[in-house]
Scaffold this active site. Structure first.
Site, short mmCIF file in Angstrom:
data_model
loop_
_atom_site.label_atom_id
_atom_site.label_comp_id
_atom_site.label_asym_id
_atom_site.label_seq_id
_atom_site.Cartn_x
_atom_site.Cartn_y
_atom_site.Cartn_z
N ASP A 34 41.50 36.78 53.95
CA ASP A 34 42.32 35.73 53.33
C ASP A 34 41.94 34.37 53.90
OD1 ASP A 34 44.22 35.34 51.40
OD2 ASP A 34 45.90 36.10 52.54
N GLU B 12 47.15 28.74 49.74
CA GLU B 12 48.23 29.58 50.28
C GLU B 12 48.33 29.54 51.80
OE1 GLU B 12 50.16 33.95 49.52
OE2 GLU B 12 48.06 33.67 49.02
N ILE C 194 42.97 35.23 48.52
CA ILE C 194 42.99 36.63 48.05
C ILE C 194 44.30 36.84 47.33
CG2 ILE C 194 43.04 39.08 48.63
CD1 ILE C 194 41.26 38.63 50.92
N ASP C 195 44.24 36.89 46.02
CA ASP C 195 45.42 37.19 45.22
C ASP C 195 45.48 38.71 45.11
OD1 ASP C 195 47.62 36.71 43.55
OD2 ASP C 195 46.36 37.00 41.78
N THR D 20 46.83 40.77 48.06
CA THR D 20 46.43 41.27 49.38
C THR D 20 46.76 42.74 49.57
OG1 THR D 20 48.48 40.27 50.24
CG2 THR D 20 46.43 39.09 50.65
N HIS E 285 57.02 43.10 42.58
CA HIS E 285 56.50 41.92 41.89
C HIS E 285 57.00 41.79 40.46
CE1 HIS E 285 52.79 41.72 44.77
NE2 HIS E 285 53.93 41.44 45.35
N ASP F 110 49.15 31.45 41.98
CA ASP F 110 49.19 32.82 41.45
C ASP F 110 48.89 32.88 39.95
OD1 ASP F 110 49.72 34.26 43.78
OD2 ASP F 110 51.86 33.84 43.66
#
Length: 360
Positions: free
Chosen positions: A55, A80, A144-145, A147, A241, A294
């Site tokens: 990341d 992020e 890193i979308d 993780t 999510h 995102d």
């Protein structure tokens, strides 16, 4: 005129080339780490989501490449990660690991003759502290979308977009574990296909995909189905999510027959943009605030491929408000033919859910 020449002639051609180079390099580092994950590579952020060496390394490489390749104007990036945890006592080992990984990745790429110190590493991470907003140019990065998918060996994406006066004007998605041609089974993995896809889109120029190692780009478009019965849909792998009960109600109202394809990250946007599925639904639990990183890159890849991305009321996503998206309830993406019936089903399902009394 071919799409490639359209993109080459756009006012963002240099930025797109730099973004693709940055994401490809970051993907190389991520692939290295995913293949050799060790326990010390995984930390815990305050929100309990895992953050990895990759990341940080991904954010450093993207920041570095953009700074070196795009020289016009001041540099601003909304990203992020920050370096706070890496500056604390006890983080020396992980910082050394990140520094070594970044320098090894740079050394393997003949384009860059540079060696970063640990302070240079920390500074590169902190170049992502911009708040964005409605004026000027701001890069938007999720290094890193997905993780959790990354740590599981599943889908993840390096997602990079450019905002210009509050509008997304280009996006690049690096999806190292996504099949290059299409998703061929329901868990989002491939069966013998070449793996590793790089999606890109520039406003007004369409969207395309190529392999991460640089195969000729292919123009992509969303699927053309207008019958919900034939539509397949994507949603988040992680139950936290998205409200799977709500999405289940929506697809039942639509008459969708296929089971959901649940995969991590903005890889869903890329898969939707090339027609692997027809619908993407994201309905997080109440109180969750969507971050712009995102969705920025994925949304423009879908819209330039001929699709639509809106909130639950049918409003376009507004990326000009800073680091968060202020939107109504959730995010939906599909083609233009299905959107009217999808919106109707979404609003009916939300209304019904709101009428159900909460258990005491």
């Amino acid at each position: 005129m071919s799409q490639r020449s359209e993109a080459a002639g756009s006012p963002y051609a240099a930025e797109l080339a730099a973004a693709m180079k940055a994401v490809s390099l970051a993907a190389r580092l991520c692939q290295t780490v995913q293949q050799e994950i060790v326990q010390s590579d995984v930390k815990s952020k305050a929100d309990k989501s895992p953050v990895t060496v990759a990341d940080y390394g991904s954010q450093i490489l993207v920041s570095l490449v953009l700074n070196m390749e795009v020289t016009s104007g001041s540099f601003s990036m909304v990203a992020e990660e920050d370096s706070e945890d890496l500056r604390k006592d006890g983080a020396e080992e992980i910082l050394e690991r990140i520094t070594d990984l970044v320098n090894e990745t740079l050394a393997e790429d003949a384009s860059f003759n540079i060696l970063l110190s640990q302070e240079g590493i920390l500074s590169a991470i902190d170049s992502g502290k911009s708040e964005g907003g409605p004026s000027g140019r701001h890069w938007v990065l999720d290094p890193i979308d997905g993780t959790k998918g990354f740590l599981r060996g599943g889908q993840y994406a390096i997602a990079l977009a450019l905002l210009d006066d509050g509008k997304v004007v280009l996006g690049v998605l690096g999806c190292p574990n996504l099949p290059l041609s299409s998703i061929s089974n329901l868990n989002g993995s491939s069966s013998g296909d070449q793996v590793g896809a790089l999606f890109s889109a520039t406003i007004g120029c369409g969207a395309e995909v190529q392999s991460l190692d640089g195969s000729p780009p292919q123009k992509i478009s969303v699927c053309s189905t207008d019958n919900p019965v034939n539509a397949s849909f994507f949603e988040s792998y992680e139950g936290a999510h998205t409200m799977h009960d709500l999405t289940g109600s929506i697809v039942e109202k639509l008459g969708v027959q296929a089971p959901p394809v649940r995969i991590d990250s903005q890889a869903k946007y890329g898969a939707l943009a090339r027609g692997d599925g027809a619908i993407y639904l994201r309905f997080p639990y109440k109180g969750y605030r969507e971050k712009i990183w995102d969705h920025a890159a994925g949304a423009i890849v879908v819209t330039e491929a001929g699709g639509l991305v809106t909130d639950a009321s049918g409003n376009d996503l507004d990326f000009s408000k800073g680091r968060f998206l202020d939107l109504d309830t959730g995010i939906i993406a599909t083609n233009k033919q299905l959107m009217p019936s999808l919106l109707k089903a979404v609003q009916e399902a939300i209304k019904e859910k709101d009428q159900v009394p909460s258990p005491l």
